[in-house]
Design a protein around this motif. Structure first.
Motif, PDB file in Angstrom:
ATOM      1  N   ALA A   1       0.558  -1.060  -0.248  1.00 27.45           N
ATOM      2  CA  ALA A   1       0.231   0.430  -0.125  1.00 27.45           C
ATOM      3  C   ALA A   1       1.178   0.834   0.391  1.00 27.45           C
ATOM      4  CB  ALA A   1      -0.551   0.562   1.366  1.00 27.45           C
ATOM      5  N   THR A   2       2.167   1.027   0.628  1.00 20.90           N
ATOM      6  CA  THR A   2       2.933   2.245   0.487  1.00 20.90           C
ATOM      7  C   THR A   2       3.944   3.058  -0.898  1.00 20.90           C
ATOM      8  OG1 THR A   2       4.877   1.017   1.485  1.00 20.90           O
ATOM      9  CG2 THR A   2       3.649   1.774   3.225  1.00 20.90           C
ATOM     10  N   VAL A   3       3.659   1.646  -1.546  1.00 15.49           N
ATOM     11  CA  VAL A   3       4.171   2.017  -3.021  1.00 15.49           C
ATOM     12  C   VAL A   3       3.646   2.809  -3.646  1.00 15.49           C
ATOM     13  CG1 VAL A   3       4.987   0.942  -4.909  1.00 15.49           C
ATOM     14  CG2 VAL A   3       5.339  -1.176  -3.052  1.00 15.49           C
ATOM     15  N   PRO A   4       3.793   3.449  -4.331  1.00 13.86           N
ATOM     16  CA  PRO A   4       3.170   4.579  -5.171  1.00 13.86           C
ATOM     17  C   PRO A   4       3.075   4.487  -6.501  1.00 13.86           C
ATOM     18  CG  PRO A   4       5.509   5.607  -4.454  1.00 13.86           C
ATOM     19  CD  PRO A   4       6.173   3.955  -3.895  1.00 13.86           C
ATOM     20  N   TRP A   5       2.363   4.129  -6.785  1.00 15.71           N
ATOM     21  CA  TRP A   5       2.218   3.227  -8.094  1.00 15.71           C
ATOM     22  C   TRP A   5       1.873   4.251  -8.668  1.00 15.71           C
ATOM     23  CZ3 TRP A   5       3.286  -2.111  -8.131  1.00 15.71           C
ATOM     24  CH2 TRP A   5       3.300  -2.574  -6.899  1.00 15.71           C
ATOM     25  N   GLY A   6       2.409   4.328 -10.200  1.00 17.29           N
ATOM     26  CA  GLY A   6       2.024   4.940 -11.281  1.00 17.29           C
ATOM     27  C   GLY A   6       2.840   5.141 -12.280  1.00 17.29           C
ATOM     28  N   PRO A   7       2.514   6.085 -13.060  1.00 20.30           N
ATOM     29  CA  PRO A   7       3.841   6.745 -13.882  1.00 20.30           C
ATOM     30  C   PRO A   7       5.078   6.848 -13.693  1.00 20.30           C
ATOM     31  CG  PRO A   7       2.316   8.276 -14.212  1.00 20.30           C
ATOM     32  CD  PRO A   7       1.699   7.549 -12.845  1.00 20.30           C
ATOM     33  N   ASP A   8       5.122   7.259 -12.820  1.00 20.90           N
ATOM     34  CA  ASP A   8       7.062   7.658 -11.697  1.00 20.90           C
ATOM     35  C   ASP A   8       7.187   6.269 -11.192  1.00 20.90           C
ATOM     36  OD1 ASP A   8       5.503   9.984 -13.118  1.00 20.90           O
ATOM     37  OD2 ASP A   8       5.242  10.547 -10.817  1.00 20.90           O
ATOM     38  N   LEU A   9       6.651   5.234 -11.374  1.00 20.32           N
ATOM     39  CA  LEU A   9       6.938   3.945 -10.549  1.00 20.32           C
ATOM     40  C   LEU A   9       8.908   3.878 -10.964  1.00 20.32           C
ATOM     41  CD1 LEU A   9       6.785   2.132  -8.151  1.00 20.32           C
ATOM     42  CD2 LEU A   9       6.219   0.208  -9.563  1.00 20.32           C
TER      43      LEU A   9
ATOM     44  N   PRO B   1      11.873   8.357 -15.262  1.00 21.19           N
ATOM     45  CA  PRO B   1      11.338   8.247 -17.397  1.00 21.19           C
ATOM     46  C   PRO B   1      12.311   7.881 -18.253  1.00 21.19           C
ATOM     47  CG  PRO B   1      11.191  10.322 -15.938  1.00 21.19           C
ATOM     48  CD  PRO B   1      11.710   9.410 -14.842  1.00 21.19           C
ATOM     49  N   GLY B   2      13.663   7.468 -17.802  1.00 23.65           N
ATOM     50  CA  GLY B   2      14.482   6.872 -19.398  1.00 23.65           C
ATOM     51  C   GLY B   2      14.568   5.429 -18.764  1.00 23.65           C
ATOM     52  N   GLY B   3      14.164   4.936 -17.563  1.00 25.22           N
ATOM     53  CA  GLY B   3      14.883   3.596 -17.029  1.00 25.22           C
ATOM     54  C   GLY B   3      14.361   2.395 -18.130  1.00 25.22           C
ATOM     55  N   GLU B   4      13.186   2.641 -18.542  1.00 22.20           N
ATOM     56  CA  GLU B   4      13.330   1.710 -19.866  1.00 22.20           C
ATOM     57  C   GLU B   4      13.767   2.023 -20.767  1.00 22.20           C
ATOM     58  OE1 GLU B   4       8.710   1.988 -21.009  1.00 22.20           O
ATOM     59  OE2 GLU B   4       8.134   2.795 -18.854  1.00 22.20           O
ATOM     60  N   ARG B   5      14.278   2.925 -21.391  1.00 18.24           N
ATOM     61  CA  ARG B   5      15.376   2.897 -22.459  1.00 18.24           C
ATOM     62  C   ARG B   5      16.687   2.667 -21.474  1.00 18.24           C
ATOM     63  NH1 ARG B   5      17.983   7.306 -25.134  1.00 18.24           N
ATOM     64  NH2 ARG B   5      17.053   8.632 -23.245  1.00 18.24           N
ATOM     65  N   ALA B   6      16.710   2.323 -20.337  1.00 14.30           N
ATOM     66  CA  ALA B   6      18.001   2.951 -20.375  1.00 14.30           C
ATOM     67  C   ALA B   6      18.329   0.344 -20.125  1.00 14.30           C
ATOM     68  CB  ALA B   6      18.298   2.968 -18.850  1.00 14.30           C
ATOM     69  N   ILE B   7      17.231   0.060 -20.005  1.00 11.36           N
ATOM     70  CA  ILE B   7      17.298  -1.343 -19.282  1.00 11.36           C
ATOM     71  C   ILE B   7      17.387  -1.963 -21.077  1.00 11.36           C
ATOM     72  CG2 ILE B   7      15.748  -3.076 -18.255  1.00 11.36           C
ATOM     73  CD1 ILE B   7      14.821  -1.146 -16.373  1.00 11.36           C
ATOM     74  N   ALA B   8      16.470  -1.787 -21.939  1.00  7.09           N
ATOM     75  CA  ALA B   8      16.931  -2.260 -23.296  1.00  7.09           C
ATOM     76  C   ALA B   8      18.388  -2.038 -23.969  1.00  7.09           C
ATOM     77  CB  ALA B   8      15.451  -0.988 -24.378  1.00  7.09           C
ATOM     78  N   GLN B   9      18.626  -0.475 -23.275  1.00  9.58           N
ATOM     79  CA  GLN B   9      20.384  -0.831 -24.312  1.00  9.58           C
ATOM     80  C   GLN B   9      21.030  -1.888 -23.073  1.00  9.58           C
ATOM     81  OE1 GLN B   9      21.096   3.549 -22.980  1.00  9.58           O
ATOM     82  NE2 GLN B   9      20.191   4.048 -25.132  1.00  9.58           N
ATOM     83  N   LEU B  10      20.841  -2.289 -22.345  1.00  6.00           N
ATOM     84  CA  LEU B  10      21.651  -2.870 -21.313  1.00  6.00           C
ATOM     85  C   LEU B  10      21.537  -4.220 -21.696  1.00  6.00           C
ATOM     86  CD1 LEU B  10      23.720  -2.714 -18.801  1.00  6.00           C
ATOM     87  CD2 LEU B  10      21.568  -3.317 -17.530  1.00  6.00           C
ATOM     88  N   LEU B  11      20.115  -4.412 -22.009  1.00  6.51           N
ATOM     89  CA  LEU B  11      20.374  -6.043 -22.614  1.00  6.51           C
ATOM     90  C   LEU B  11      20.593  -6.488 -24.030  1.00  6.51           C
ATOM     91  CD1 LEU B  11      16.518  -6.905 -21.106  1.00  6.51           C
ATOM     92  CD2 LEU B  11      18.533  -7.420 -20.044  1.00  6.51           C
ATOM     93  N   ALA B  12      20.128  -4.886 -25.012  1.00  6.89           N
ATOM     94  CA  ALA B  12      20.884  -4.919 -25.869  1.00  6.89           C
ATOM     95  C   ALA B  12      22.166  -5.582 -26.307  1.00  6.89           C
ATOM     96  CB  ALA B  12      20.366  -3.472 -26.700  1.00  6.89           C
ATOM     97  N   ALA B  13      22.796  -4.896 -25.448  1.00  8.42           N
ATOM     98  CA  ALA B  13      24.015  -4.839 -25.220  1.00  8.42           C
ATOM     99  C   ALA B  13      24.870  -6.375 -24.722  1.00  8.42           C
ATOM    100  CB  ALA B  13      24.725  -3.620 -23.633  1.00  8.42           C
ATOM    101  N   ALA B  14      23.804  -7.108 -24.056  1.00  5.77           N
ATOM    102  CA  ALA B  14      24.644  -8.542 -24.260  1.00  5.77           C
ATOM    103  C   ALA B  14      24.419  -9.022 -25.203  1.00  5.77           C
ATOM    104  CB  ALA B  14      23.123  -8.899 -23.287  1.00  5.77           C
ATOM    105  N   LEU B  15      24.273  -8.327 -26.240  1.00  7.60           N
ATOM    106  CA  LEU B  15      24.390  -9.557 -27.830  1.00  7.60           C
ATOM    107  C   LEU B  15      25.517  -8.459 -28.264  1.00  7.60           C
ATOM    108  CD1 LEU B  15      20.784  -9.350 -29.365  1.00  7.60           C
ATOM    109  CD2 LEU B  15      22.023 -11.311 -27.999  1.00  7.60           C
TER     110      LEU B  15
END
Lengths: 255, 274
Positions: free
Chosen positions: B37-45, B48-62
């Motif tokens: 209940a204390t987690v601030p659910w929403g778009p700010d969880l 903002p750049g996180g998804e892109r960073a994760i995608a770059q990180l995973l892509a780099a694995a290849l």
């Protein structure tokens, strides 16, 4: 006298394992202790071997009170005990288990060096030769068969070289042919080296064949104490009396 | 006495609906629900750049960084991390084994001296391992500067605490009957240790030591974040510069080290049992 028991009794809690009993065993004598399971054979042997202290009465080993002989070098020179479970260290090579019989005489440094480069190896070889498994010197003890492990335990006793050997059910886990071999070996060693031998057995036939004197135990009491030749079928029948055997089962079950 | 004995054990014991364990389960479950209940659910969880960073990180694995100069660097960093781990474990065993032997109470004959020896060494071992290797690292870096010695001691001391604790348990737990037989042939407690306790505990002692060696490699990598050099330090540099390809190469080196220790450990155990 090698062993003198004077009105010795032993109780574990409220269970009496041995009622007051007196017994003297001469040096060089071979004595078999027979009786049904739970008769107190192991307790008697443990008292002779200095493994346990009596609840009442006095135990004398080679003229010395047992109370003055804690486990250690002095007791080890007087009595060597072969337990039913052998109590070898399975992870060590046979040679180290055999030479463990010398630990009472060795200093710490010598025992440490021996684990890498075995000391007094001729003793270990001679002992293993005598029990017939000279070729197993460097075999890991865990890889030896039950009979071979028994011989390693015996070789350890030979190296320890006590004045008396106390063996608890030495042939309980062996087939009849091997049992005869081992008893021949054991009594032969006692005869040749002038050692006193006390062993517990289940088989009266074996006791009569290999031992000079037989003590019958029944429910913690001395039933008879006779030269082997004088033990009759009547003695044996009374020892394993069926009626009272039912009682034995009940007491064993209640324990 | 009755025969047959009463069969008390076979009756199904009735379970009380709410015993101590049930209460604890409820409490912990409640705490978890409350934390949701204390987690601030929403778009700010996720930032903002996180998804892109994760995608770059995973892509780099290849496409990990495989250029010869970087491979040489990664190899040197791996070597350094492994060297810290080996040196740290050496210190840990050298301190942990004697302390573990004393803490097992194997050498004391009297009840009182055993109690004293066990309590003192157990306390010392607890102190050593209560402090995390990172904290030890800060302490030693403050005292000795950024030297390899600081890293080795920072790794060795807490690991000695863990090893000693486990060694004490393993040495105290071996079957007693062979030990009694050794005493009956006149062996002293030191000799019983050499001929009975250590041989019987050896396979477990080795297994556990190798397991801690794996842990030491991971810890050595982390310690290098403190600035002591090695795989962790290189990872930090790669992350700071967003060179994810290099990060994957370094991670692969770390995995290779741990797998190598595992294979070695298996080989040693196999030979010991054979």
């Amino acid at each position: 006298m090698m062993f003198v028991l004077d009105a010795v009794s032993k109780a574990y809690g409220s269970t009496v394992a041995l009622h007051p009993l007196s017994l003297a065993v001469a040096r060089g004598e071979t004595l078999a202790v027979v009786g049904p399971s739970g008769a107190g054979k192991t307790t008697l042997l443990h008292l002779l071997g200095g493994v346990t202290q009596p609840s009442a009465g006095a135990v004398w080993i080679a003229g010395r009170p047992l109370a003055s002989l804690p486990p250690g070098r002095e007791l080890a020179r007087l009595v060597g005990v072969m337990h039913q479970q052998l109590d070898l260290v399975p992870h060590l090579a046979a040679v180290h288990n055999v030479l463990a019989g010398r630990l009472g005489e060795w200093r710490l440094l010598r025992s440490l060096v021996s684990l890498v480069a075995p000391r007094e190896i001729e003793r270990a070889l001679a002992a293993l030769e005598r029990v017939g498994i000279r070729d197993k010197l460097y075999e890991r003890t865990a890889r030896l068969s039950g009979g071979e492990q028994q011989r390693v335990a015996l070789a350890r006793l030979l190296v320890q070289d006590p004045a008396a050997i106390v063996a608890d059910e030495p042939v309980a886990s062996l087939d009849p042919a091997r049992a005869e071999d081992l008893l021949q070996l054991l009594t032969g060693i006692a005869r040749d080296d002038g050692k006193t031998l006390v062993a517990s057995l289940h088989s009266i036939q074996l006791a009569r064949r290999y031992f000079a004197r037989i003590v019958g135990l029944r429910r913690g009491r001395l039933a008879f104490d006779l030269p082997a030749a004088a033990v009759s079928q009547a003695h044996v029948d009374r020892l394993y009396d069926l009626d009272e055997r039912a009682d034995d089962l009940a007491t064993a079950a209640a324990r | 006495m009755t025969w047959p004995p009463r069969q008390r054990a076979s009756a199904t014991p009735r379970r009380r609906p709410l015993d101590g364990r049930g209460v604890l389960t409820l409490l912990l479950g409640g705490a978890f629900a409350w934390s949701l209940a204390t987690v601030p659910w929403g778009p700010d969880l996720v930032h903002p750049g996180g998804e892109r960073a994760i995608a770059q990180l995973l892509a780099a694995a290849l496409r990990p960084e495989l250029s010869p100069p970087f491979l040489a660097l990664a190899l040197e960093a791996s070597w350094r991390t492994a060297a810290y781990a080996v040196a740290g474990m050496t210190v840990a065993v050298a301190i942990g084994l004697p302390l573990g032997v004393v803490a097992s109470g194997a050498l004391a004959r009297g009840a009182l001296s055993r109690l004293g020896a066990v309590a003192a060494t157990r306390g010392l071992l607890a102190l050593l391992r209560a402090i995390h290797e990172l904290v030890w690292a800060w302490l030693f870096v403050a005292a000795l500067g950024l030297s390899p010695l600081a890293a080795i001691l920072a790794l060795g001391l807490p690991y000695a605490g863990v090893l000693g604790r486990i060694y004490a348990g393993l040495l105290g737990d071996v079957p007693e009957a062979p030990l009694r037989a050794l005493r009956a042939s006149g062996a002293s407690e030191w000799q019983v240790l050499l001929y009975g306790r250590l041989p019987q505990a050896l396979p477990d002692l080795l297994s556990y030591t190798f397991y801690r060696f794996e842990c030491a490699i991971r810890s050595a990598a982390i310690l290098s974040f403190v600035g002591l050099g090695g795989l962790g330090y290189q990872m930090q540099l790669a992350l700071d510069d967003l060179r994810y390809g290099e990060l994957w190469t370094l991670l692969a080196c770390l995995v290779a080290l741990v797998v190598a220790v595992d294979l070695w450990s298996g080989e040693v155990r196999r030979r010991l049992v054979a």
